[in-house]
Design a protein around this motif. Structure first.
Motif, PDB file in Angstrom:
ATOM      1  N   ARG A 165      37.732  30.782 -54.451  1.00  0.00           N
ATOM      2  CA  ARG A 165      36.790  30.279 -54.633  1.00  0.00           C
ATOM      3  C   ARG A 165      35.143  30.786 -54.543  1.00  0.00           C
ATOM      4  O   ARG A 165      34.507  30.605 -55.237  1.00  0.00           O
ATOM      5  N   SER A 166      34.960  32.085 -53.576  1.00  0.00           N
ATOM      6  CA  SER A 166      34.469  32.158 -53.384  1.00  0.00           C
ATOM      7  C   SER A 166      33.784  33.466 -54.026  1.00  0.00           C
ATOM      8  O   SER A 166      32.443  33.685 -55.031  1.00  0.00           O
ATOM      9  N   ALA A 167      35.682  34.024 -55.120  1.00  0.00           N
ATOM     10  CA  ALA A 167      34.501  35.346 -55.854  1.00  0.00           C
ATOM     11  C   ALA A 167      34.613  34.276 -57.067  1.00  0.00           C
ATOM     12  O   ALA A 167      33.727  35.080 -57.696  1.00  0.00           O
ATOM     13  N   VAL A 168      35.150  33.481 -57.603  1.00  0.00           N
ATOM     14  CA  VAL A 168      35.152  32.741 -58.662  1.00  0.00           C
ATOM     15  C   VAL A 168      33.292  32.041 -58.857  1.00  0.00           C
ATOM     16  O   VAL A 168      32.528  32.236 -60.020  1.00  0.00           O
ATOM     17  N   ALA A 169      33.174  31.848 -57.064  1.00  0.00           N
ATOM     18  CA  ALA A 169      31.529  31.417 -57.206  1.00  0.00           C
ATOM     19  C   ALA A 169      30.512  31.706 -57.696  1.00  0.00           C
ATOM     20  O   ALA A 169      29.095  32.127 -58.133  1.00  0.00           O
ATOM     21  N   GLY A 170      30.313  33.092 -57.773  1.00  0.00           N
ATOM     22  CA  GLY A 170      29.430  34.595 -57.578  1.00  0.00           C
ATOM     23  C   GLY A 170      30.414  34.699 -59.301  1.00  0.00           C
ATOM     24  O   GLY A 170      29.654  36.244 -60.032  1.00  0.00           O
ATOM     25  N   LEU A 171      30.701  33.808 -59.964  1.00  0.00           N
ATOM     26  CA  LEU A 171      30.345  34.222 -61.561  1.00  0.00           C
ATOM     27  C   LEU A 171      30.542  32.884 -62.427  1.00  0.00           C
ATOM     28  O   LEU A 171      31.218  32.419 -63.044  1.00  0.00           O
ATOM     29  N   PRO A 172      29.038  32.608 -62.180  1.00  0.00           N
ATOM     30  CA  PRO A 172      28.479  31.411 -62.995  1.00  0.00           C
ATOM     31  C   PRO A 172      28.817  30.997 -64.021  1.00  0.00           C
ATOM     32  O   PRO A 172      28.970  30.235 -64.826  1.00  0.00           O
ATOM     33  N   GLY A 173      29.074  32.258 -65.223  1.00  0.00           N
ATOM     34  CA  GLY A 173      29.232  31.826 -66.461  1.00  0.00           C
ATOM     35  C   GLY A 173      30.987  32.106 -66.651  1.00  0.00           C
ATOM     36  O   GLY A 173      31.143  31.975 -67.933  1.00  0.00           O
ATOM     37  N   VAL A 174      31.744  32.007 -65.650  1.00  0.00           N
ATOM     38  CA  VAL A 174      32.917  32.073 -65.986  1.00  0.00           C
ATOM     39  C   VAL A 174      33.844  31.154 -66.274  1.00  0.00           C
ATOM     40  O   VAL A 174      33.123  29.792 -66.280  1.00  0.00           O
ATOM     41  N   THR A 175      34.868  31.204 -67.649  1.00  0.00           N
ATOM     42  CA  THR A 175      35.873  29.753 -68.122  1.00  0.00           C
ATOM     43  C   THR A 175      36.823  30.102 -66.835  1.00  0.00           C
ATOM     44  O   THR A 175      37.222  31.014 -67.295  1.00  0.00           O
ATOM     45  N   LEU A 176      37.464  29.111 -66.608  1.00  0.00           N
ATOM     46  CA  LEU A 176      38.783  29.217 -65.686  1.00  0.00           C
ATOM     47  C   LEU A 176      39.855  28.710 -66.704  1.00  0.00           C
ATOM     48  O   LEU A 176      39.641  27.355 -66.767  1.00  0.00           O
ATOM     49  N   ILE A 177      40.983  29.425 -66.550  1.00  0.00           N
ATOM     50  CA  ILE A 177      42.268  28.468 -67.106  1.00  0.00           C
ATOM     51  C   ILE A 177      43.013  28.629 -66.103  1.00  0.00           C
ATOM     52  O   ILE A 177      43.872  29.519 -65.103  1.00  0.00           O
ATOM     53  N   LEU A 178      43.222  27.705 -66.222  1.00  0.00           N
ATOM     54  CA  LEU A 178      44.215  26.920 -63.784  1.00  0.00           C
ATOM     55  C   LEU A 178      45.483  26.281 -64.803  1.00  0.00           C
ATOM     56  O   LEU A 178      45.325  25.789 -65.465  1.00  0.00           O
ATOM     57  N   ASP A 182      49.739  23.078 -59.879  1.00  0.00           N
ATOM     58  CA  ASP A 182      49.621  23.665 -58.892  1.00  0.00           C
ATOM     59  C   ASP A 182      48.161  23.572 -58.415  1.00  0.00           C
ATOM     60  O   ASP A 182      47.144  22.939 -58.227  1.00  0.00           O
ATOM     61  N   PRO A 183      48.521  21.488 -57.069  1.00  0.00           N
ATOM     62  CA  PRO A 183      46.888  21.507 -56.602  1.00  0.00           C
ATOM     63  C   PRO A 183      46.159  22.816 -55.951  1.00  0.00           C
ATOM     64  O   PRO A 183      45.431  22.351 -55.910  1.00  0.00           O
ATOM     65  N   LEU A 184      47.201  23.432 -55.958  1.00  0.00           N
ATOM     66  CA  LEU A 184      46.098  25.234 -54.841  1.00  0.00           C
ATOM     67  C   LEU A 184      44.911  25.446 -55.739  1.00  0.00           C
ATOM     68  O   LEU A 184      43.747  25.717 -55.375  1.00  0.00           O
ATOM     69  N   VAL A 185      45.599  25.708 -56.478  1.00  0.00           N
ATOM     70  CA  VAL A 185      45.530  26.608 -58.312  1.00  0.00           C
ATOM     71  C   VAL A 185      44.057  25.077 -58.234  1.00  0.00           C
ATOM     72  O   VAL A 185      42.596  24.948 -58.755  1.00  0.00           O
ATOM     73  N   ALA A 186      44.789  23.888 -58.859  1.00  0.00           N
ATOM     74  CA  ALA A 186      43.645  23.502 -59.324  1.00  0.00           C
ATOM     75  C   ALA A 186      42.774  21.910 -58.607  1.00  0.00           C
ATOM     76  O   ALA A 186      41.481  22.930 -59.149  1.00  0.00           O
ATOM     77  N   SER A 187      42.486  22.605 -56.983  1.00  0.00           N
ATOM     78  CA  SER A 187      41.050  22.000 -56.611  1.00  0.00           C
ATOM     79  C   SER A 187      40.205  23.086 -57.022  1.00  0.00           C
ATOM     80  O   SER A 187      39.023  22.655 -56.484  1.00  0.00           O
ATOM     81  N   VAL A 188      40.806  24.284 -57.826  1.00  0.00           N
ATOM     82  CA  VAL A 188      39.785  25.545 -57.732  1.00  0.00           C
ATOM     83  C   VAL A 188      38.526  24.697 -59.014  1.00  0.00           C
ATOM     84  O   VAL A 188      37.526  25.203 -58.966  1.00  0.00           O
ATOM     85  N   GLY A 189      39.440  24.586 -59.669  1.00  0.00           N
ATOM     86  CA  GLY A 189      38.338  24.308 -60.881  1.00  0.00           C
ATOM     87  C   GLY A 189      37.758  22.354 -60.626  1.00  0.00           C
ATOM     88  O   GLY A 189      36.745  22.826 -61.328  1.00  0.00           O
ATOM     89  N   ARG A 190      37.591  22.252 -59.494  1.00  0.00           N
ATOM     90  CA  ARG A 190      36.813  20.854 -59.298  1.00  0.00           C
ATOM     91  C   ARG A 190      35.224  21.091 -58.846  1.00  0.00           C
ATOM     92  O   ARG A 190      34.804  21.978 -58.103  1.00  0.00           O
ATOM     93  N   GLY A 191      34.713  20.831 -60.137  1.00  0.00           N
ATOM     94  CA  GLY A 191      33.085  21.101 -60.775  1.00  0.00           C
ATOM     95  C   GLY A 191      32.675  21.805 -61.181  1.00  0.00           C
ATOM     96  O   GLY A 191      31.707  21.777 -60.842  1.00  0.00           O
ATOM     97  N   HIS A 192      33.596  22.732 -60.836  1.00  0.00           N
ATOM     98  CA  HIS A 192      33.563  24.279 -62.285  1.00  0.00           C
ATOM     99  C   HIS A 192      33.292  23.613 -63.877  1.00  0.00           C
ATOM    100  O   HIS A 192      33.840  22.779 -64.380  1.00  0.00           O
ATOM    101  N   PRO A 193      32.200  23.852 -64.261  1.00  0.00           N
ATOM    102  CA  PRO A 193      31.663  23.499 -65.056  1.00  0.00           C
ATOM    103  C   PRO A 193      32.394  23.697 -67.379  1.00  0.00           C
ATOM    104  O   PRO A 193      32.947  22.964 -68.078  1.00  0.00           O
ATOM    105  N   ARG A 194      33.455  25.078 -66.670  1.00  0.00           N
ATOM    106  CA  ARG A 194      34.428  25.649 -67.491  1.00  0.00           C
ATOM    107  C   ARG A 194      35.916  25.583 -67.402  1.00  0.00           C
ATOM    108  O   ARG A 194      36.027  26.919 -66.769  1.00  0.00           O
ATOM    109  N   THR A 195      35.719  24.623 -67.075  1.00  0.00           N
ATOM    110  CA  THR A 195      37.131  25.136 -67.178  1.00  0.00           C
ATOM    111  C   THR A 195      38.683  24.205 -68.028  1.00  0.00           C
ATOM    112  O   THR A 195      38.135  22.993 -68.406  1.00  0.00           O
TER     113      THR A 195
END
Length: 584
Positions: A165-178, A182-195
């Motif tokens: 989560r911390s590493a992704v937060a440092g990439l504001p324009g990144v697109t996540l494919i999650l 997996d609830p552990l992985v899906a939780s990383v996408g909460r609130g992220h605009p490009r998921t």
């Protein structure tokens, strides 16, 4: 120091770093070592900013991370991109920490540091995401899953998921494919605009209307509203593994009525028809909601903690899937249907295009990456694809899904994706096939309980008699802590057609004790820590008529066993006759 002097210093360090790395790589080849990390180690000593300097030369930088399936997912995507006509720089050997990434980029660039490829596809160790993401700045990140692995390095899952989560937060324009299962992985996408999320439906996805009983995003049902649902790691009263609870809907029957307050979800329809708990002996990671700490409730599991879940307290739940597999057939090859949505019409968690993804996100910047012919992608509500891949094991559905989701997101034509999957060759140790003593022999990497469980399930399919070498090392690359052996479900070997299990590696004795307490008859165990000795016992089993041979190895055992199997046997080439023994 003047700007021109700084520039000259940078170029001198770059040239020296590239030169030193190439000399080290040559020395590695000379002494028979793969040299997948050491050149990068040396280069980074001379020029610590090497990766940051090289990556801007690529049109796109993509990354794959997670615990299991990184190599297969990244290799599948690299193969698909190449089939589509793109050149790709890729750390295909699985050297996935910063030195391995640096080595792959050095190998791809000219003597002056100019990339030869258009795309950099980086497999990234889950413990190295902070360093690698900060250096490489990927625009698209695929996350496969999160399981406990190498506790001495990663500690518990809360730490590794927080690191991501911390590493992704440092990439504001990144697109996540999650991985949405997996609830552990899906939780990383909460609130992220490009998921966007991929996952596996339990049943055939119906075309058209969303079935009643579908769980609506943001309106998680109560436990009482979903009879038979179970908390992770335990059962509700009256619910037994492998059977639907009283009051639950059996498979094939009409799904249960929608819970109060639940509105039909959009996007790809899911089903909540029947609740079956599978593999009750498996380890369930991530039993608690990462948002509020409440025990998660599952409609069903696929394996490990992957499945359809929700938190009865805060509403966290499996997201609507943008890329969903259904009708999965995981026999000798993988076959399934993929339904994907790039527009998410009517969804309260809209698909990619309706989130502005295509207009302002990655896809809009891919003009230079469009495939040579037929590469334009027309937004469509939902499309179905039938996919096949020469991979064994249900767990590989997720690897194919991750790669397919990324490829389709990048604008690769569906036909090209289908073709690329068909002629994909698995990487070293990912169910790699050999002929040894006239018998089919499969080499597989194991490194954590979830991986062991899935490999064992795969190899125990069928009714043929089998013999196994299980080689456990505890070197730094394997993880010093081998307590994970006690969490793997080795008990499933007790009643199977396993004639002999040869315990090998530095921790062979620990494994033998573990297998004994898992219920394996000690008479079927053999202790042979040395690799050559273990293969000789395996050869004896083949001579005595055992029909299938397997070598399951931790990371530092993988390459040596592959070398021995090549020297004493032969690799099964794709499309070649496998000299399978007669079953009579």
């Amino acid at each position: 120091m003047s700007r021109s002097r700084i520039k000259i210093t940078v170029w001198v360090r770059l040239v020296l770093a590239l030169l030193a790395a190439r000399l080290v790589a040559f020395g590695c080849r000379l002494f028979g070592h793969p040299g997948t990390s050491l050149p990068g180690v040396v280069a980074l000593k001379i020029f610590p900013g090497l990766v940051q300097f090289l990556v801007p030369g690529y049109e796109r930088v993509l990354a794959v991370t997670g615990t299991n399936g990184k190599t297969t997912t990244a290799n599948l995507l690299a193969h698909t991109l190449r089939r589509a006509g793109f050149t790709v720089a890729h750390n295909a050997e699985g050297a996935n920490m910063l030195p391995g990434v640096a080595t792959a980029l050095i190998r791809d660039c000219t003597r002056l540091g100019r990339p030869r490829s258009r795309v950099a596809l980086l497999e990234v160790d889950e413990g190295s995401v902070a360093k690698v993401f900060a250096a490489a700045r990927p625009e698209l990140v695929i996350v496969t899953n999160y399981f406990r692995d190498q506790l001495d390095r990663y500690w518990e899952l809360e730490r590794t998921t927080a690191l991501l989560r911390s590493a992704v937060a440092g990439l504001p324009g990144v697109t996540l494919i999650l991985n949405g299962d997996d609830p552990l992985v899906a939780s990383v996408g909460r609130g992220h605009p490009r998921t966007c999320y991929f996952g596996v439906l339990r049943d055939t996805a119906p075309a058209g209307a969303v079935p009643s009983g579908t769980v609506s995003p943001g309106a998680a049902p109560s436990v009482a509203a979903l009879p038979g649902a179970t908390s992770a790691g335990g059962s509700l009263p009256g619910v037994s593994a492998g059977a639907a609870s009283p009051g639950s809907t059996s498979p094939g029957a009409a799904p249960p009525a929608a819970p109060a307050g639940a509105a039909p979800s959009g996007g790809i329809p899911d089903q909540v028809a029947g609740i079956v708990l599978k593999g009750s002996g498996e380890t369930r990671e991530g039993r608690f909601c990462l948002c509020c700490g409440t025990a998660l409730v599952y409609h069903y599991y696929h394996y490990g903690q992957l499945g359809d879940y929700f938190c009865p307290d805060c509403g966290f739940h499996r997201p609507v899937l943008d890329f969903a597999a259904f009708d999965v057939n995981a026999g000798d090859a993988l076959r399934f249907s993929l339904r994907f949505s790039l527009s998410g019409p009517g969804s309260s968690e809209p698909g990619l295009l309706s989130r502005g993804f295509n207009r302002s996100g990655l896809n809009s910047g891919l003009s230079g990456l469009q495939p040579p012919a037929g590469g334009s992608r027309t937004p469509e509500p939902c499309r179905n694809l039938f996919l096949e891949a020469p991979l064994r094991g249900f767990y590989n559905v997720y690897n194919v899904l991750g790669a397919a989701a990324a490829a389709l997101t990048l604008g690769i034509p569906a036909g090209c994706l289908k073709t690329a999957l068909l002629d994909y060759t698995p990487a070293l140790g990912r169910m790699e096939e050999f002929i040894f003593q006239g018998r089919p022999c499969t080499l597989a990497l194991i490194k954590n309980p979830a991986g062991v469980d899935e490999v064992l399930k795969t190899i125990l399919e069928g009714r043929t008699e089998k013999a196994l070498v299980i080689a456990i090392n505890d070197l730094a690359a394997d993880g010093r802590d081998v307590s994970w052996l006690w969490d793997a479900d080795f008990a499933r070997l007790a009643g199977a057609r396993i004639k002999k299990i040869i315990c090998a590696g530095r921790r062979a004795a620990d494994l033998a004790v573990c297998l004994k307490y898992a219920g394996i008859d000690p008479g079927r165990l053999a202790l042979a820590p040395e690799r050559a000795a273990s293969l000789k016992i395996l050869a004896q089993q083949a001579a005595e008529g055992v029909e299938e041979l397997y070598v399951l190895a931790t990371y530092t055992n993988l390459f040596p066993y592959a070398g021995l199997l090549r020297r004493w046997g032969k690799v099964v080439e794709r499309g070649a006759a496998q000299s399978m023994p007669s079953l009579s």
